[in-house]
Write a protein that holds these residues in place. Structure first.
Motif, PDB file in Angstrom:
ATOM      1  N   LEU A 172       0.856  -1.182   0.000  1.00  0.00           N
ATOM      2  CA  LEU A 172       0.000   0.000   0.000  1.00  0.00           C
ATOM      3  C   LEU A 172       0.895   1.236   0.000  1.00  0.00           C
ATOM      4  CD1 LEU A 172      -2.755  -1.104   2.536  1.00  0.00           C
ATOM      5  CD2 LEU A 172      -3.053  -0.651   0.083  1.00  0.00           C
ATOM      6  N   MET A 173       0.880   1.951  -1.116  1.00  0.00           N
ATOM      7  CA  MET A 173       1.744   3.120  -1.296  1.00  0.00           C
ATOM      8  C   MET A 173       0.927   4.395  -1.095  1.00  0.00           C
ATOM      9  SD  MET A 173       5.049   3.450  -2.064  1.00  0.00           S
ATOM     10  CE  MET A 173       5.571   2.168  -3.215  1.00  0.00           C
ATOM     11  N   MET A 174       1.401   5.243  -0.169  1.00  0.00           N
ATOM     12  CA  MET A 174       0.760   6.545   0.074  1.00  0.00           C
ATOM     13  C   MET A 174       1.361   7.576  -0.873  1.00  0.00           C
ATOM     14  SD  MET A 174       0.815   6.484   4.269  1.00  0.00           S
ATOM     15  CE  MET A 174       2.623   6.527   4.346  1.00  0.00           C
ATOM     16  N   ARG A 175       0.598   8.631  -1.156  1.00  0.00           N
ATOM     17  CA  ARG A 175       1.093   9.636  -2.095  1.00  0.00           C
ATOM     18  C   ARG A 175       0.612  11.025  -1.672  1.00  0.00           C
ATOM     19  NH1 ARG A 175      -1.095   7.646  -5.952  1.00  0.00           N
ATOM     20  NH2 ARG A 175       0.539   6.300  -6.753  1.00  0.00           N
ATOM     21  N   GLN A 176       1.514  12.013  -1.793  1.00  0.00           N
ATOM     22  CA  GLN A 176       1.148  13.404  -1.550  1.00  0.00           C
ATOM     23  C   GLN A 176       2.148  14.339  -2.218  1.00  0.00           C
ATOM     24  OE1 GLN A 176       2.796  15.550   2.152  1.00  0.00           O
ATOM     25  NE2 GLN A 176       1.933  13.682   3.040  1.00  0.00           N
ATOM     26  N   GLY A 177       1.708  15.562  -2.473  1.00  0.00           N
ATOM     27  CA  GLY A 177       2.605  16.625  -2.901  1.00  0.00           C
ATOM     28  C   GLY A 177       2.608  17.686  -1.819  1.00  0.00           C
ATOM     29  N   ALA A 178       3.804  18.033  -1.310  1.00  0.00           N
ATOM     30  CA  ALA A 178       3.871  18.977  -0.191  1.00  0.00           C
ATOM     31  C   ALA A 178       5.261  19.587  -0.124  1.00  0.00           C
ATOM     32  CB  ALA A 178       3.539  18.274   1.118  1.00  0.00           C
ATOM     33  N   ALA A 179       5.377  20.649   0.662  1.00  0.00           N
ATOM     34  CA  ALA A 179       6.680  21.253   0.939  1.00  0.00           C
ATOM     35  C   ALA A 179       7.360  20.412   2.014  1.00  0.00           C
ATOM     36  CB  ALA A 179       6.500  22.692   1.400  1.00  0.00           C
ATOM     37  N   LEU A 180       8.425  19.711   1.633  1.00  0.00           N
ATOM     38  CA  LEU A 180       9.114  18.802   2.536  1.00  0.00           C
ATOM     39  C   LEU A 180      10.606  19.082   2.521  1.00  0.00           C
ATOM     40  CD1 LEU A 180       7.361  15.456   1.447  1.00  0.00           C
ATOM     41  CD2 LEU A 180       6.757  16.908   3.412  1.00  0.00           C
ATOM     42  N   GLY A 181      11.283  18.602   3.533  1.00  0.00           N
ATOM     43  CA  GLY A 181      12.731  18.671   3.535  1.00  0.00           C
ATOM     44  C   GLY A 181      13.292  17.724   2.489  1.00  0.00           C
ATOM     45  N   TYR A 182      14.296  18.191   1.728  1.00  0.00           N
ATOM     46  CA  TYR A 182      14.819  17.358   0.637  1.00  0.00           C
ATOM     47  C   TYR A 182      16.302  17.624   0.434  1.00  0.00           C
ATOM     48  CZ  TYR A 182      15.570  15.290  -3.950  1.00  0.00           C
ATOM     49  OH  TYR A 182      16.062  14.537  -4.984  1.00  0.00           O
ATOM     50  N   ALA A 183      17.028  16.570   0.077  1.00  0.00           N
ATOM     51  CA  ALA A 183      18.436  16.692  -0.321  1.00  0.00           C
ATOM     52  C   ALA A 183      18.756  15.545  -1.263  1.00  0.00           C
ATOM     53  CB  ALA A 183      19.355  16.660   0.902  1.00  0.00           C
ATOM     54  N   GLU A 184      19.774  15.723  -2.052  1.00  0.00           N
ATOM     55  CA  GLU A 184      20.239  14.650  -2.932  1.00  0.00           C
ATOM     56  C   GLU A 184      21.742  14.790  -3.114  1.00  0.00           C
ATOM     57  OE1 GLU A 184      19.627  16.381  -7.411  1.00  0.00           O
ATOM     58  OE2 GLU A 184      17.825  15.583  -6.423  1.00  0.00           O
ATOM     59  N   GLY A 185      22.361  13.695  -3.531  1.00  0.00           N
ATOM     60  CA  GLY A 185      23.810  13.740  -3.748  1.00  0.00           C
ATOM     61  C   GLY A 185      24.345  12.346  -4.000  1.00  0.00           C
ATOM     62  N   GLU A 186      25.651  12.176  -3.753  1.00  0.00           N
ATOM     63  CA  GLU A 186      26.305  10.881  -3.918  1.00  0.00           C
ATOM     64  C   GLU A 186      27.171  10.599  -2.698  1.00  0.00           C
ATOM     65  OE1 GLU A 186      28.502  10.395  -7.479  1.00  0.00           O
ATOM     66  OE2 GLU A 186      26.750  10.528  -8.801  1.00  0.00           O
ATOM     67  N   LEU A 187      27.162   9.349  -2.265  1.00  0.00           N
ATOM     68  CA  LEU A 187      28.037   8.899  -1.195  1.00  0.00           C
ATOM     69  C   LEU A 187      28.885   7.770  -1.751  1.00  0.00           C
ATOM     70  CD1 LEU A 187      28.867   8.981   1.816  1.00  0.00           C
ATOM     71  CD2 LEU A 187      27.073   7.296   2.254  1.00  0.00           C
ATOM     72  N   GLU A 188      30.180   8.036  -1.885  1.00  0.00           N
ATOM     73  CA  GLU A 188      31.110   7.077  -2.481  1.00  0.00           C
ATOM     74  C   GLU A 188      30.591   6.571  -3.830  1.00  0.00           C
ATOM     75  OE1 GLU A 188      31.971   4.027   0.359  1.00  0.00           O
ATOM     76  OE2 GLU A 188      33.249   5.344   1.560  1.00  0.00           O
ATOM     77  N   GLY A 189      30.072   7.528  -4.634  1.00  0.00           N
ATOM     78  CA  GLY A 189      29.617   7.203  -5.974  1.00  0.00           C
ATOM     79  C   GLY A 189      28.216   6.651  -6.066  1.00  0.00           C
ATOM     80  N   ILE A 190      27.524   6.520  -4.929  1.00  0.00           N
ATOM     81  CA  ILE A 190      26.166   5.971  -4.927  1.00  0.00           C
ATOM     82  C   ILE A 190      25.167   7.123  -4.821  1.00  0.00           C
ATOM     83  CG2 ILE A 190      24.535   4.457  -3.726  1.00  0.00           C
ATOM     84  CD1 ILE A 190      27.065   3.048  -2.568  1.00  0.00           C
TER      85      ILE A 190
END
Length: 350
Positions: A172-190
């Motif tokens: 069961l997958m929940m879904r929403q669009g909202a202002a949330l904390g977010y970050a992205e990047g790479e850790l040791e190439g991942i």
């Protein structure tokens, strides 16, 4: 699991540790403050967290307990330290005469303080007539999302699993669009994504770390406190369309092996020094138990955890007898000394 619960329970044991036992525990548990500052710091931290939770309508309960053998001498300064800095509830019980009843009593205490989410923290056989002290912590948390998921948007969708091939399960997958904390990047190439869902009041949040599937195990193995701090520092508020599964599970751990590997084997050995508890060196930690529970749904999260450290009288190492060569046996009446049967075994296979 709950790092805070484990830290609190073991900090209470650490308060009575001395010498090399204390030094090992401090290093393994990252207790960098001296004893006279560490325990007041834990007290201040818990008071601060509890006050912030209460102000934001978050249910957060943290409780500590002390169960000691009736008639065993515990140092007054140790009991007062636990009461003053951990609010530990003090109970005198009869481990020697009724170990199973004592175990049930401690488990009931844990269950009550976790709203029934943690049952049977101490397993059968964990409390024996040699038990002299049990130190326990219990934590209960319930928070509602700042932006709740609409149940009408929840549907069955595939969740990809680790392993070879494209294995999936329907969840069961929940879904929403909202202002949330977010970050992205790479850790040791991942490559990874980080999302934080705030609870009501914005003071508490659930952080999800989502590395690329093929690199999950390597990412998890490379994660430590310093790297986690860097990942969290990169979070900023963004508009996010989020899909995440509802989930609920519990876990159970025996901590002795992990804590010994972390560098505190002395605490679990006959060489342990917990003389700060009762003035003697007769106690050692037999085992530390931990249980945790979490449920996440459209409304928010419920989580609970408990940790118990069982301290026992030291006993000499067992004498090993291995009857693997010819032997003589007899059956006797011990009172009169009458030998009823006498024989020898040269080859049990014949």
């Amino acid at each position: 699991f709950s790092p805070h619960s484990i830290s609190l329970a073991l900090a209470m044991a650490y308060a009575g540790a001395r010498g090399e036992t204390a030094a090992e525990m401090a290093q393994a548990l990252y207790f960098t403050l001296p004893q006279e500052r560490l325990h007041p710091a834990f007290n201040a931290l818990d008071l601060t967290i509890s006050a912030r939770a209460a102000a934001e309508e978050i249910e957060l309960y943290i409780a500590n307990g002390f169960w000691g053998q009736l008639g065993h001498h515990f140092l007054q300064e140790y009991v007062e330290l636990l009461s003053r800095n951990y609010g530990a509830e003090f109970h005198l019980v009869d481990f020697q005469g009724a170990p199973e009843a004592c175990r049930a009593r401690i488990n009931d205490w844990v269950s009550e303080r976790t709203q029934g989410k943690i049952e049977a923290l101490l397993p059968p056989g964990s409390v024996t007539p040699l038990t002299r002290l049990v130190l326990a912590n219990a934590i209960y948390f319930q928070g509602a999302w700042k932006t709740q998921f609409d149940p009408r948007n929840t549907s069955l969708e595939p969740f990809r699993l680790l392993g070879e091939g494209e294995q999936t399960v329907l969840v069961l997958m929940m879904r929403q669009g909202a202002a949330l904390g977010y970050a992205e990047g790479e850790l040791e190439g991942i490559p990874y994504q980080v999302v934080e869902l705030p609870y009501t009041g914005n003071e508490f949040g659930m952080v999800i770390l989502l590395p690329e599937l093929l690199g999950f195990e390597e990412f998890e193995a490379g994660l430590n406190a310093e790297r986690l701090e860097l990942l969290l520092a990169g979070i900023s508020t963004e508009l996010v369309v989020l899909s995440m599964p509802k989930f609920s599970f519990s876990s159970t751990f025996s901590l002795r092996g992990a804590l010994s590997e972390l560098g505190m084997p002395l605490a679990f050995s006959p060489e342990a020094d917990f003389s700060g508890i009762d003035g003697s060196r007769d106690l050692q930690i037999d085992e530390a138990y931990h249980k945790a529970f979490i449920r996440v749904d459209e409304e928010g999260s419920v989580a609970a955890a408990a940790t118990g450290a069982v301290q026992v009288l030291k006993t000499p190492p067992p004498i090993i007898v291995r009857i693997d060569h010819p032997f003589i046996f007899l059956i006797r009446d011990r009172e009169t000394g009458t030998i009823l049967f006498l024989g020898r075994v040269l080859n049990p296979a014949e």
